[in-house]
Design an enzyme around this catalytic site. Sequence first.
Site, PDB file in Angstrom:
ATOM      1  N   GLN A 113      12.912 115.720   5.800  1.00 24.59           N
ATOM      2  CA  GLN A 113      12.694 117.125   6.174  1.00 24.59           C
ATOM      3  C   GLN A 113      13.847 118.027   5.739  1.00 24.59           C
ATOM      4  OE1 GLN A 113      11.964 115.198   9.828  1.00 24.59           O
ATOM      5  NE2 GLN A 113      10.272 116.543  10.304  1.00 24.59           N
ATOM      6  N   HIS A 176      11.390 106.377   0.533  1.00 23.00           N
ATOM      7  CA  HIS A 176      10.234 106.371   1.439  1.00 23.00           C
ATOM      8  C   HIS A 176       8.976 106.346   0.572  1.00 23.00           C
ATOM      9  CE1 HIS A 176      12.358 108.094   5.223  1.00 23.00           C
ATOM     10  NE2 HIS A 176      13.157 107.322   4.520  1.00 23.00           N
ATOM     11  N   GLU A 195      -7.675 115.250   3.790  1.00 23.34           N
ATOM     12  CA  GLU A 195      -6.584 114.685   2.991  1.00 23.34           C
ATOM     13  C   GLU A 195      -5.345 114.522   3.862  1.00 23.34           C
ATOM     14  OE1 GLU A 195      -6.272 119.008   3.091  1.00 23.34           O
ATOM     15  OE2 GLU A 195      -7.932 117.729   2.493  1.00 23.34           O
ATOM     16  N   GLU A 295       1.936 115.112  17.694  1.00 22.10           N
ATOM     17  CA  GLU A 295       3.283 115.139  18.279  1.00 22.10           C
ATOM     18  C   GLU A 295       3.269 115.758  19.683  1.00 22.10           C
ATOM     19  OE1 GLU A 295       4.573 115.517  13.677  1.00 22.10           O
ATOM     20  OE2 GLU A 295       4.790 117.294  14.932  1.00 22.10           O
ATOM     21  N   ASP A 440       6.922 120.878   6.668  1.00 21.61           N
ATOM     22  CA  ASP A 440       8.307 121.377   6.608  1.00 21.61           C
ATOM     23  C   ASP A 440       8.350 122.793   6.042  1.00 21.61           C
ATOM     24  OD1 ASP A 440       8.987 118.794   7.429  1.00 21.61           O
ATOM     25  OD2 ASP A 440       9.059 118.092   5.373  1.00 21.61           O
TER      26      ASP A 440
END
Length: 455
Positions: A113, A176, A195, A295, A440
């Site tokens: 991020q 990653h 997606e 979240e 982000d």
Amino acid sequence: MPTWEELYKNAIEKAIKSVPKVKGVLLGYNTNIDAIKYLDSKDLEERIIKAGKEEVIKYSEELPDKINTVSQLLGSILWSIRRGKAAELFVESCPVRFYMKRWGWNELRMGGQAGIMANLLGGVYGVPVIVHVPQLSRLQANLFLDGPIYVPTLENGEVKLIHPKEFSGDEENCIHYIYEFPRGFRVFEFEAPRENRFIGSADDYNTTLFIREEFRESFSEVIKNVQLAILSGLQALTKENYKEPFEIVKSNLEVLNEREIPVHLEFAFTPDEKVREEILNVLGMFYSVGLNEVELASIMEILGEKKLAKELLAHDPVDPIAVTEAMLKLAKKTGVKRIHFHTYGYYLALTEYKGEHVRDALLFAALAAAAKAMKGNITSLEEIREATSVPVNEKATQVEEKLRAEYGIKEGIGEVEGYQIAFIPTKIVAKPKSTVGIGDTISSSAFIGEFSFTL
């Protein structure tokens, strides 16, 4: 009453004038290299059969805590595909890391991020940023754009800010692996409703929230010209390793709070319950937090709000009344002044303060996200204007009507229990080039945009 299209046009013109006035943003803590793989359904099916279909399906029902086997990796990818939801897990096993490396990638990009935001704010918006990079390899350094992007280094005890490409060392690569799939992607009888991606982190630095010496020993010096801070990267910690990094984060927050620098926490999917609890405990030290429905639901679970957590994940689009209730509970529990909720199709912001600038910053963020989805990359603030041609999400009309009936929202702004609630319908790009970094882009653009509108 202005239309959403008019409000969008007004917001981008405002942002183009005001965003470059922001004079310094600190970005911590996670920066890495993203190896992006665009999934192929035949290839994935073959791999699943080879690894043991039954075992893989089991992990696609419920995610493991971390990845130690190939069937856990493939099951986690399938979990994301079946729901069209993003998730990220730590890959602990070296053989699985080797498997991922051999599976390969289509492209390498800036990841993490903090790294993604550094390239957007510094490289595209021209806002000076200081970014934390746990390991600065040559490959990592070369993924930074040109522009006012700085990393602190210590020379004879003095803090010096340099562009990452000027860094003379060559540290480790933190990779990653990102497995992307389009809407309608089919694996056996499963089909992706939208997606998204699954991320496997093969990285021992970001995953333990390794914090560099400059940020531990000379933090006051590092932030002397900073107006805002955005922190992220706490999501990979576990109950075994969170204590030491949390102490450093808290001491950084104390310094930022003393200087009255607003700090935004970019939340991310945090599998470990203990870590979620600890994040909740320090949230009062932040000015702002950004999150999505997965979240927010995971935080409601920690607060014992199981029914509300289920409600947040039960509807598409996500029920805005449930979201508002959850945001109110979070604001009252922690004292955080601003909560920015983003989901597919609309955004909400709950703030202690009032003003149209909150809504306008969300509009700017939605345009930036649409421009990124449309192009894959944005190269200038002005280029974001092009996204005004993308249609506004029609499904959000029902969301707006619910909010109007419940909170009297008008032109995207209403009031609930003494807080302001701001709503916007987003712009939906039918075939996005990529979904990586869009969250982000949304959160950093909204936070920086909102601050710049007050300058």
